[in-house]
Design a protein around this motif. Structure first.
Motif, PDB file in Angstrom:
ATOM      1  N   ILE B   8      94.120  36.026  58.063  1.00  0.00           N
ATOM      2  CA  ILE B   8      93.069  37.051  58.768  1.00  0.00           C
ATOM      3  C   ILE B   8      92.966  38.173  58.021  1.00  0.00           C
ATOM      4  CG2 ILE B   8      93.150  38.896  60.697  1.00  0.00           C
ATOM      5  CD1 ILE B   8      94.874  36.627  62.441  1.00  0.00           C
ATOM      6  N   ALA B   9      94.065  38.781  57.221  1.00  0.00           N
ATOM      7  CA  ALA B   9      93.855  39.788  56.230  1.00  0.00           C
ATOM      8  C   ALA B   9      92.759  39.612  55.261  1.00  0.00           C
ATOM      9  CB  ALA B   9      95.035  40.234  55.629  1.00  0.00           C
ATOM     10  N   LEU B  10      92.961  38.220  54.655  1.00  0.00           N
ATOM     11  CA  LEU B  10      91.965  37.703  53.597  1.00  0.00           C
ATOM     12  C   LEU B  10      90.878  37.730  54.113  1.00  0.00           C
ATOM     13  CD1 LEU B  10      92.119  36.933  50.590  1.00  0.00           C
ATOM     14  CD2 LEU B  10      92.366  34.562  51.228  1.00  0.00           C
ATOM     15  N   ALA B  11      90.564  37.299  55.657  1.00  0.00           N
ATOM     16  CA  ALA B  11      89.238  37.113  55.935  1.00  0.00           C
ATOM     17  C   ALA B  11      88.513  38.531  56.217  1.00  0.00           C
ATOM     18  CB  ALA B  11      89.407  36.156  57.369  1.00  0.00           C
ATOM     19  N   VAL B  12      89.278  39.291  56.644  1.00  0.00           N
ATOM     20  CA  VAL B  12      88.817  40.912  56.773  1.00  0.00           C
ATOM     21  C   VAL B  12      88.349  41.077  55.623  1.00  0.00           C
ATOM     22  CG1 VAL B  12      89.443  42.936  57.442  1.00  0.00           C
ATOM     23  CG2 VAL B  12      90.419  41.301  58.972  1.00  0.00           C
ATOM     24  N   SER B  13      89.141  41.110  54.563  1.00  0.00           N
ATOM     25  CA  SER B  13      88.656  41.775  53.227  1.00  0.00           C
ATOM     26  C   SER B  13      87.278  41.110  52.695  1.00  0.00           C
ATOM     27  CB  SER B  13      89.787  41.482  52.280  1.00  0.00           C
ATOM     28  OG  SER B  13      91.130  42.304  52.552  1.00  0.00           O
ATOM     29  N   LEU B  14      87.454  39.943  52.868  1.00  0.00           N
ATOM     30  CA  LEU B  14      86.315  39.068  52.245  1.00  0.00           C
ATOM     31  C   LEU B  14      84.911  39.224  52.870  1.00  0.00           C
ATOM     32  CD1 LEU B  14      87.996  35.565  51.250  1.00  0.00           C
ATOM     33  CD2 LEU B  14      87.032  37.445  49.611  1.00  0.00           C
ATOM     34  N   ALA B  16      84.380  41.670  54.703  1.00  0.00           N
ATOM     35  CA  ALA B  16      84.154  43.222  54.279  1.00  0.00           C
ATOM     36  C   ALA B  16      83.238  43.233  53.178  1.00  0.00           C
ATOM     37  CB  ALA B  16      85.190  44.133  54.346  1.00  0.00           C
ATOM     38  N   LEU B  17      83.581  42.517  51.927  1.00  0.00           N
ATOM     39  CA  LEU B  17      82.835  42.664  50.908  1.00  0.00           C
ATOM     40  C   LEU B  17      81.647  41.934  51.077  1.00  0.00           C
ATOM     41  CD1 LEU B  17      85.673  41.722  48.150  1.00  0.00           C
ATOM     42  CD2 LEU B  17      84.689  43.729  48.799  1.00  0.00           C
ATOM     43  N   LEU B  18      81.383  41.041  51.874  1.00  0.00           N
ATOM     44  CA  LEU B  18      80.244  40.215  51.981  1.00  0.00           C
ATOM     45  C   LEU B  18      79.064  41.121  52.845  1.00  0.00           C
ATOM     46  CD1 LEU B  18      78.897  37.346  51.738  1.00  0.00           C
ATOM     47  CD2 LEU B  18      79.508  37.103  54.180  1.00  0.00           C
ATOM     48  N   LEU B  19      79.569  42.029  53.683  1.00  0.00           N
ATOM     49  CA  LEU B  19      78.942  42.896  54.472  1.00  0.00           C
ATOM     50  C   LEU B  19      78.424  44.031  53.599  1.00  0.00           C
ATOM     51  CD1 LEU B  19      78.271  43.397  57.561  1.00  0.00           C
ATOM     52  CD2 LEU B  19      80.169  44.889  57.774  1.00  0.00           C
ATOM     53  N   THR B  20      79.412  44.578  52.733  1.00  0.00           N
ATOM     54  CA  THR B  20      79.122  45.615  51.619  1.00  0.00           C
ATOM     55  C   THR B  20      77.873  45.047  50.848  1.00  0.00           C
ATOM     56  OG1 THR B  20      81.219  46.192  51.748  1.00  0.00           O
ATOM     57  CG2 THR B  20      79.870  47.105  50.014  1.00  0.00           C
ATOM     58  N   SER B 321      79.453  55.717  44.125  1.00  0.00           N
ATOM     59  CA  SER B 321      80.006  56.213  45.227  1.00  0.00           C
ATOM     60  C   SER B 321      79.725  55.658  46.762  1.00  0.00           C
ATOM     61  CB  SER B 321      79.994  57.952  45.298  1.00  0.00           C
ATOM     62  OG  SER B 321      80.167  58.192  43.927  1.00  0.00           O
ATOM     63  N   GLY B 322      78.282  55.425  46.756  1.00  0.00           N
ATOM     64  CA  GLY B 322      77.606  54.976  48.076  1.00  0.00           C
ATOM     65  C   GLY B 322      78.264  53.531  48.501  1.00  0.00           C
ATOM     66  N   ILE B 323      78.241  52.868  47.519  1.00  0.00           N
ATOM     67  CA  ILE B 323      78.831  51.557  47.604  1.00  0.00           C
ATOM     68  C   ILE B 323      80.372  51.562  47.847  1.00  0.00           C
ATOM     69  CG2 ILE B 323      79.368  49.173  46.427  1.00  0.00           C
ATOM     70  CD1 ILE B 323      76.973  49.768  44.559  1.00  0.00           C
ATOM     71  N   GLU B 324      81.111  52.408  47.317  1.00  0.00           N
ATOM     72  CA  GLU B 324      82.345  52.825  47.738  1.00  0.00           C
ATOM     73  C   GLU B 324      82.789  52.741  49.212  1.00  0.00           C
ATOM     74  OE1 GLU B 324      84.393  53.764  43.387  1.00  0.00           O
ATOM     75  OE2 GLU B 324      84.344  55.179  45.130  1.00  0.00           O
ATOM     76  N   ALA B 325      81.616  53.846  49.805  1.00  0.00           N
ATOM     77  CA  ALA B 325      81.902  54.320  51.032  1.00  0.00           C
ATOM     78  C   ALA B 325      81.464  53.107  52.023  1.00  0.00           C
ATOM     79  CB  ALA B 325      81.039  55.499  51.255  1.00  0.00           C
ATOM     80  N   SER B 330      82.782  48.861  55.839  1.00  0.00           N
ATOM     81  CA  SER B 330      82.853  47.544  56.287  1.00  0.00           C
ATOM     82  C   SER B 330      84.241  46.945  56.419  1.00  0.00           C
ATOM     83  CB  SER B 330      82.181  46.961  55.178  1.00  0.00           C
ATOM     84  OG  SER B 330      81.019  47.207  54.520  1.00  0.00           O
ATOM     85  N   VAL B 331      85.109  47.417  55.804  1.00  0.00           N
ATOM     86  CA  VAL B 331      86.618  46.882  56.093  1.00  0.00           C
ATOM     87  C   VAL B 331      86.862  47.482  57.568  1.00  0.00           C
ATOM     88  CG1 VAL B 331      88.871  47.400  55.755  1.00  0.00           C
ATOM     89  CG2 VAL B 331      87.183  47.179  53.823  1.00  0.00           C
ATOM     90  N   LEU B 332      86.624  48.726  57.807  1.00  0.00           N
ATOM     91  CA  LEU B 332      87.067  49.230  58.998  1.00  0.00           C
ATOM     92  C   LEU B 332      86.360  48.427  60.378  1.00  0.00           C
ATOM     93  CD1 LEU B 332      87.096  53.032  58.594  1.00  0.00           C
ATOM     94  CD2 LEU B 332      89.076  51.366  58.642  1.00  0.00           C
ATOM     95  N   ALA B 333      85.053  48.119  59.867  1.00  0.00           N
ATOM     96  CA  ALA B 333      84.205  47.474  60.995  1.00  0.00           C
ATOM     97  C   ALA B 333      84.589  46.078  60.896  1.00  0.00           C
ATOM     98  CB  ALA B 333      82.739  47.390  60.673  1.00  0.00           C
ATOM     99  N   SER B 334      84.991  45.357  59.985  1.00  0.00           N
ATOM    100  CA  SER B 334      85.167  43.837  60.024  1.00  0.00           C
ATOM    101  C   SER B 334      86.333  43.703  60.528  1.00  0.00           C
ATOM    102  CB  SER B 334      84.859  43.106  58.772  1.00  0.00           C
ATOM    103  OG  SER B 334      85.318  43.778  57.778  1.00  0.00           O
TER     104      SER B 334
END
Lengths: 503, 357
Positions: B8-14, B16-20, B321-325, B330-334
């Protein structure tokens, strides 16, 4: 209200209950914990949707499905826990949620002030509106809650155990407020299990027991003793379970005191001795100082006066399983390990021996019949009964010297309860526990379930208003203990009347 | 942690990256840039060659990893330390002061001394919020943030007055002696020994939290303070102090590593907000110490690639900086979205189980 029924899970909380109340009266609704008083009133105020019900308000058939419906029908409830914002003033709190007077987005300070003045003239109820809620006493906060309710101009006011947080003088004050409200033509419904207040304050009384109405009466026709008999049931010959003779003292509390956050006395000069091999049962209505007592007995809290001597290895089963006993996001093994951190068998220097712990937990899961996929399952995913078994497994193992158990069989089915009792009794006997050669333990059983106390306790105490009252062996009966729990009185000062019920 | 949780943790991180990536691409396209060209230059600037990877990405990852660990320690224990930025600066100030004072003692003596004093300074910076929380019940979110401003302005003072360079022209300190500098571990690149220190910290903390009694109690406190107090019989104030001190000393240590490994001097704006970026590093790693190493390098690559992106695709570096934000959001949302999806299924399971008991 007629034919109100509600089941939670498979258990019937309300079974075909009928309840009638008239304008201008104070109507008490009494019963033991879990008798269904609060559930019934939650149905009336739209917080619980009944399985079936016929509700008529002022003669009109009414459907109450949401709190908004209830408000529309003129029903308001003052809850046990106050819903006030401490950092705001009384006036600001009163404006909150009372949209009826405001225009647009401007807070209706002026209107509310004026209304408060009118209410003061009419009912005498008043709190300085510019004080901050955090500076108010509990009794004053309750007044604010009542004012908040009155601003909505309800016809029916429900008070859920309003006196449990109040000092005696404040109780008298509240009773006179009830009286004035009734004189003003309102209906006041008063939920309580303190019977002396019922006799003093109400016009009519309805007694609930296990989800059914067992008695409707008026105070003139009954008294505290009569009511408590109806409430708790007939006096069945209770007897003390006998185990072997008790050994040395493990716990000694001498004139122990506890002071609450608002400076109120939670425990008043408590004296208690627990010896090895005995079960000390403490009965009492919730909120009479049990919380402070168990925290002191389990070594979590220092007393605010008096002396306390406790043994080293104490098991503690708290009442709030989800909040105090378990970490929901942790698995079974980790939750059991909470009790093993200081155990040298599972430590190697600073390291925790997880493989050993897991093996140990696997055994416990089998022995206690915990239904789980594996020791790695999170306790959040277990049912309530299985969560409680995890707690019992951990704490019974810790109870080398003492077990402090508060409502330990809450949520357990009959079989699991039996298993717990059996394990608890084994703590009292020498050498029966396989891995322990240590001396037998003492048990303190704090329960609102009188049956549990009567079945297992060697010594019985009643906690009432922070005082611990010892029940002499000769006096042990449901009736006597029940009266002590509800009134704090050993003998009836009131003249004995019949427990005649009207319909 | 069960296998399922890790997935689950991995899926969240990945996700989030996709969303970003999607959001960033959309934003770039709206701004009139070609997302593909930008991505290419970003990749080239961070992973383009071994030299770039070691000398740019990994070097930038070092402070992010170590401060990310500081944040992870705190969040895992249920302490919301937002003050890593200030603790980093406290460590940098102490580190540069000791570094300048020790002169040319042998490195094996002077470098550990700098590290120690930097870590101690970071810990002291975290101690005040810790005491305010324990004694007065003041929320650490506010106090740790405020301590950041104190540290930032203290740096401005220090580099202008007491520790200003001997020429007295620029607002920065003198360079520390060669002997107090960290050795380069891959010749020809800027990758210094600090990376090894960071990896040691990752491994050490992972062992500490997963295998020791105190680490377990800290994790338990993060799960439920009340259950840890009542059922774990733990002294919560003591555990809170440990958490604050450990978290603060890691962020301070990062300051010591930067001083001895890369900047060799203290100046204003030494950290481009690493204390805050590290929160994203920790959350993207789902508060897993090993994963912090990976997410720290990822953010290092973003910052490293920012320069190339500016040069080659003509995109202002501020976009990074924008991308980092966006990553953080995205992490919090996903996390919420995925867990909600999983929970609706799980609730059903639990109900079924309760019925047959």
């Amino acid at each position: 209200m007629e034919k109100v029924s509600k089941k939670f899970g498979g258990k019937s909380a309300l079974d075909d209950v009928g309840f009638t109340s008239f304008p201008g009266e104070v109507h008490s609704l009494v019963g033991e914990n879990g008798a269904g008083k609060t559930t019934l009133m939650r149905v009336l105020s739209g917080l619980v949707v009944p399985d079936s019900a016929n509700i008529r308000i002022r003669g009109e058939e009414t459907t109450i499905a949401t709190p908004m419906d209830a408000r529309g029908a003129g029903v308001g409830m003052v809850h046990q826990n106050f819903l006030l914002i401490p950092a705001h003033t009384v006036l600001e709190n009163l404006c909150l949620g009372n949209r009826f007077v405001g225009q647009g987005h401007v807070l209706p300070y002026g209107d509310v002030r004026q209304k408060l003045q009118e209410l003061r003239d009419k009912t005498g109820l008043w709190v300085e509106e510019d004080r901050f809620v955090e500076d108010l006493s509990i009794g004053e906060r309750q007044k604010v809650e009542i004012l908040k309710l009155l601003l909505r101009e309800p016809e029916i006011l429900i008070f859920d155990e309003p006196t449990s947080v109040l000092a005696p003088q404040e109780v008298a004050n509240l009773m006179s407020i009830f009286r004035r409200l009734a004189l003003d033509g309102k209906t006041v419904i008063f939920i309580t299990h303190k019977l002396n207040e019922v006799i003093e304050a109400s016009d009519r009384i309805t007694v609930l027991k296990q989800g059914k109405v067992v008695c409707r009466t008026i105070p003139e026709a009954t008294d505290v003793q009569g009511l408590s008999k109806v409430m708790i049931g007939e006096d069945v010959g209770a007897s003390l379970a006998k185990t072997q003779a008790p050994g040395s003292t493990v716990v000694r509390l001498t004139s122990t005191k506890a002071i609450g956050v608002h400076g109120e006395e939670k425990l008043v000069d408590v004296n208690l001795v627990v010896r090895r091999g005995e079960v000390v049962g403490i009965a009492g209505v919730e909120g009479n100082g049990q919380q402070e007592l168990v925290e002191i007995l389990s070594g979590l809290r220092r007393p605010d006066g008096g002396t306390v001597s406790l043994p080293r290895q104490i098991g503690f089963i708290p009442d709030d399983r989800g909040g105090k006993a378990l970490i929901g996001s942790f698995n079974i093994s980790e939750n059991v390990a909470l009790g093993l951190v200081g155990d040298s068998r599972f430590r190697w220097g600073p390291a925790m021996l997880w493989s050993k712990i897991n093996q140990y937990v696997k055994d416990l899961i089998v022995r206690y019949g915990i239904r789980a996929e594996s020791y790695q399952q999170k306790v959040d995913e277990l049912s309530g009964g299985n969560q409680q078994k995890v707690v019992l497994a951990r704490e019974l193992k810790r109870s080398k010297d003492l077990l402090v158990a508060r409502n330990p069989t809450q949520g357990l089915d009959v079989k699991a309860s039996e298993f717990f009792y059996q394990q608890m009794m084994e703590l009292l006997v020498d050498g029966s526990r396989s891995e322990s050669t240590g001396p037998r333990a003492g048990v303190v059983l704090i329960s609102s379930d009188l049956e549990e106390i009567l079945s297992f306790a060697d010594e019985i105490y009643v906690i009432y208003n922070g005082e611990l009252l010892k029940v002499n062996k000769a006096d042990v009966s449901r009736e006597f203990i029940g009266r002590l729990m509800l009134t704090g009185r050993r003998t009836d000062v009131l003249s004995v009347k019949s427990d005649h019920c009207y319909d | 942690m069960t296998n399922r949780d890790s997935w689950i943790a991995l899926a969240v991180s990945l996700s989030a990256l996709l969303l970003t990536a999607l959001l960033t691409a959309a934003a770039l396209a709206l701004g009139g840039y070609s997302p593909l060209v930008v991505l290419q230059s970003l990749l080239e600037g961070s992973f383009g060659s071994l030299d770039i990877f070691f000398g740019v990405t990994l070097v930038r990852a070092i402070p992010l990893v170590v401060i990310g660990l500081a944040v992870t320690v705190a969040f895992k224990s249920g302490v919301w330390n937002i003050g890593a930025e200030g603790q980093f600066y406290a460590g940098s100030m102490a580190g540069v002061w000791v570094g300048l004072s020790v002169g040319d003692y042998p490195s094996f003596f002077s470098v550990p001394l700098v590290f120690l004093s930097a870590a101690a300074a970071g810990a002291i910076w975290a101690l005040l919020p810790a005491l305010m929380k324990i004694r007065l019940g003041v929320g650490e979110v506010v106090t740790t943030i405020l301590m950041n401003f104190v540290a930032i302005h203290l740096v401005s003072y220090v580099v202008r007055w007491p520790l200003q360079e001997s020429r007295g022209v620029f607002p920065n300190t003198d360079l520390i002696d060669e002997s107090v500098r960290l050795p380069i571990i891959i010749p020809g690149t800027g990758l210094h020994l600090g990376f090894v220190v960071a990896v040691i910290c990752v491994v050490g903390l992972s062992i500490f939290f997963n295998n020791t009694g105190m680490g377990f109690q800290l994790r338990a406190m993060g799960g439920s303070k009340e259950a840890t107090r009542v059922s774990g019989r733990a002294r919560i104030p003591m555990l809170l102090i440990v958490t604050f001190l450990l978290s603060g000393s890691l962020a301070g240590l990062a300051g010591g590593i930067e001083i001895t490994g890369r900047t060799f001097a203290l100046y204003e704006g030494m950290s481009p907000g690493w204390g805050y970026t590290a929160i994203a590093v920790a959350l993207l790693a789902d508060l897993n110490f090993i994963a912090v190493l990976v997410t720290g390098i990822f953010f290092g690559a973003l910052e490293g690639g920012a320069g190339a992106m500016q040069r080659e695709a003509g995109i202002p570096a501020a976009w990074v900086s924008g991308i980092e934000a966006l990553v953080l959001l995205s992490v919090l949302a996903s996390d919420r979205i995925l867990r909600r999806l999983l929970r609706s299924k799980k609730k059903y399971d639990v109900k079924e189980r309760e019925l047959d008991v």
